[in-house]
Scaffold this active site. Structure first.
Site, PDB file in Angstrom:
ATOM      1  N   TYR A  68     113.447 -89.443  19.402  1.00 40.45           N
ATOM      2  CA  TYR A  68     114.115 -90.295  20.378  1.00 40.45           C
ATOM      3  C   TYR A  68     115.432 -89.616  20.773  1.00 40.45           C
ATOM      4  CZ  TYR A  68     114.098 -94.286  23.300  1.00 40.45           C
ATOM      5  OH  TYR A  68     114.029 -95.081  24.417  1.00 40.45           O
ATOM      6  N   HIS A  99     118.636 -87.729  22.310  1.00 40.57           N
ATOM      7  CA  HIS A  99     119.693 -88.063  23.267  1.00 40.57           C
ATOM      8  C   HIS A  99     120.623 -86.856  23.363  1.00 40.57           C
ATOM      9  CE1 HIS A  99     122.111 -88.685  19.709  1.00 40.57           C
ATOM     10  NE2 HIS A  99     121.234 -89.572  19.259  1.00 40.57           N
ATOM     11  N   HIS A 129     121.670 -84.947  20.193  1.00 40.61           N
ATOM     12  CA  HIS A 129     120.733 -83.959  19.645  1.00 40.61           C
ATOM     13  C   HIS A 129     120.775 -82.665  20.467  1.00 40.61           C
ATOM     14  CE1 HIS A 129     118.583 -87.796  18.394  1.00 40.61           C
ATOM     15  NE2 HIS A 129     118.686 -87.159  17.247  1.00 40.61           N
ATOM     16  N   LYS A 142     128.597 -87.516  13.526  1.00 41.79           N
ATOM     17  CA  LYS A 142     128.507 -88.985  13.447  1.00 41.79           C
ATOM     18  C   LYS A 142     128.023 -89.375  12.048  1.00 41.79           C
ATOM     19  CE  LYS A 142     125.021 -91.290  15.144  1.00 41.79           C
ATOM     20  NZ  LYS A 142     124.445 -92.016  13.982  1.00 41.79           N
ATOM     21  N   ASP A 143     127.063 -88.585  11.535  1.00 43.76           N
ATOM     22  CA  ASP A 143     126.543 -88.825  10.179  1.00 43.76           C
ATOM     23  C   ASP A 143     127.292 -87.904   9.218  1.00 43.76           C
ATOM     24  OD1 ASP A 143     124.174 -90.620  10.821  1.00 43.76           O
ATOM     25  OD2 ASP A 143     123.801 -88.927  12.136  1.00 43.76           O
ATOM     26  N   GLN A 166     126.072 -87.587   5.617  1.00 46.84           N
ATOM     27  CA  GLN A 166     124.840 -86.793   5.549  1.00 46.84           C
ATOM     28  C   GLN A 166     125.170 -85.295   5.619  1.00 46.84           C
ATOM     29  OE1 GLN A 166     120.960 -87.651   7.615  1.00 46.84           O
ATOM     30  NE2 GLN A 166     121.802 -86.271   9.153  1.00 46.84           N
ATOM     31  N   SER A 180     123.438 -92.590  19.469  1.00 47.73           N
ATOM     32  CA  SER A 180     122.504 -92.753  18.366  1.00 47.73           C
ATOM     33  C   SER A 180     121.186 -93.229  18.953  1.00 47.73           C
ATOM     34  CB  SER A 180     123.048 -93.817  17.402  1.00 47.73           C
ATOM     35  OG  SER A 180     122.022 -94.271  16.555  1.00 47.73           O
ATOM     36  N   SER A 181     120.081 -92.819  18.324  1.00 42.25           N
ATOM     37  CA  SER A 181     118.773 -93.286  18.800  1.00 42.25           C
ATOM     38  C   SER A 181     118.695 -94.803  18.690  1.00 42.25           C
ATOM     39  CB  SER A 181     117.661 -92.649  17.971  1.00 42.25           C
ATOM     40  OG  SER A 181     117.810 -91.251  17.969  1.00 42.25           O
TER      41      SER A 181
HETATM   42  O1  PAF Z   1     119.890 -87.362  10.931  1.00 40.69           O
HETATM   43  C1  PAF Z   1     118.636 -87.489  11.003  1.00 40.69           C
HETATM   44  O2  PAF Z   1     118.064 -87.648  12.085  1.00 40.69           O
HETATM   45  C2  PAF Z   1     117.812 -87.477   9.730  1.00 40.69           C
HETATM   46  O3  PAF Z   1     118.499 -88.071   8.668  1.00 40.69           O
HETATM   47  C3  PAF Z   1     117.318 -86.076   9.340  1.00 40.69           C
HETATM   48  C4  PAF Z   1     118.455 -85.133   9.013  1.00 40.69           C
HETATM   49  C5  PAF Z   1     116.479 -85.490  10.471  1.00 40.69           C
HETATM   50  C6  PAF Z   1     116.419 -86.171   8.100  1.00 40.69           C
HETATM   51  O4  PAF Z   1     115.317 -86.997   8.326  1.00 40.69           O
END
Ligand code: PAF
Length: 289
Positions: free
Chosen positions: A32, A34, A37, A148-149, A152, A184-185
């Site tokens: 999805y 945007h 990405h 944003k993440d 992560q 964000s999606s």
């Molecule tokens: O950020 C994301 O879209 C997901 O957490 C990732 C890194 C693709 C892992 O599934």
């Protein structure tokens, strides 16, 4: 753009690109797509010649079954966007190939306890497991993640360091919609009214930025300014507003080191996250949204 779900085919194509002397860039996604990405692909192009993207909605990182089922999906649209962004190879693995008889998981301890890790148990274990698998399949030289993440991205950097993956991790700036909402999606799920109210997250961060840059070091006051702004917009729930150390992600009481101000809040049923980096500089701090 070549599209394949085959692990063997991905390996062969990447190996051939490498034999031609190309550096491999990789952007893992859940689809999805945007502009956020696509900006990761743009950054990857600055560091690598051959661009690989994956789309895989990774069930094991969702702690809520409905959230997994409702996650937006539109592969045809994604393929067109990825191709126009310059992706050479798109990997769309099958869940069975990824997880059949799967018993091995990757967990980065400590960093996964705070922020989203506290309210989404098992989330980062799922992320680290799938990213390790994708790294081992694609074998990229460089991989780009969105800021944003931020939690992560920091956890993946730590995992890459601890497990000696020979991969450079790059963290790319957050791309925002008009009004400042972080792309964000999940934004797709917001109604017009929820989207307007969700702008309070960005406004709150901007107010905290002014406070910090004018010399306030009091964590409680900094968090309160955001809370007031978001509460006035009637969220369904504020998940957290935290000021944490950049290095440990541990909450801090007084701003005296590089830090992250992070927010998670629900508008309607949609959980949104955003954050701001706080850098020490001569005579104080500067904030980067
Ligand atoms: O950020 C994301 O879209 C997901 O957490 C990732 C890194 C693709 C892992 O599934």
């Amino acid at each position: 753009m070549k599209i394949t779900g085959s692990i063997a085919e991905i390996r062969t194509i990447v190996q051939n690109a490498r034999k031609e002397g190309k550096r491999i860039g990789f952007v893992p996604t859940m689809g999805y797509l945007h502009k956020g990405h696509l900006s990761l692909v743009e950054i990857s192009k600055q560091h690598a010649d051959f661009q690989v993207m994956s789309i895989f909605v990774n069930r094991i990182q969702f702690n809520d079954k409905k959230d997994f089922e409702d996650y937006p999906r539109d592969f045809e649209r994604d393929f067109a966007l990825a191709q126009s962004a310059g992706v050479h190879l798109m990997f769309t693995p099958d869940e069975r190939d990824m997880y059949q008889n799967h018993l091995t998981y990757v967990e980065v301890e400590s960093l996964s306890k705070y922020l989203c890790g506290a309210t989404r148990p098992g989330h980062f274990r799922g992320v680290c497991t799938v990213v390790s698998k994708l790294f081992n399949i694609v074998l990229p030289d460089v991989s780009v993640f969105g800021r944003k993440d931020i939690q992560q991205a920091l956890i993946i950097e730590k995992m890459v360091h601890d497990l000696n993956f020979p991969i450079q991790i790059i963290t790319a700036p957050t791309i925002r919609e008009e009004g400042g909402l972080a792309m964000s999606s999940r934004n797709k799920h917001l109604s017009h009214d929820e989207r307007t109210r969700a702008l309070s997250i960005h406004r709150g961060l901007l107010k905290a930025k002014s406070l910090i840059e004018s010399g306030n070091r009091n964590t409680t006051e900094i968090k309160a300014v955001i809370q007031k702004e978001i509460e006035a917009a009637h969220p369904q729930k504020i998940d957290y507003i935290e000021l944490v150390s950049y290095n440990s992600l541990h909450p801090i009481e007084k701003l005296d080191e590089k830090a992250i101000l992070a927010v998670a809040a629900f508008f309607g049923n949609t959980r949104l996250i955003d954050n701001m980096l706080i850098h020490p500089c001569e005579g104080g701090f500067t904030c980067e949204l």
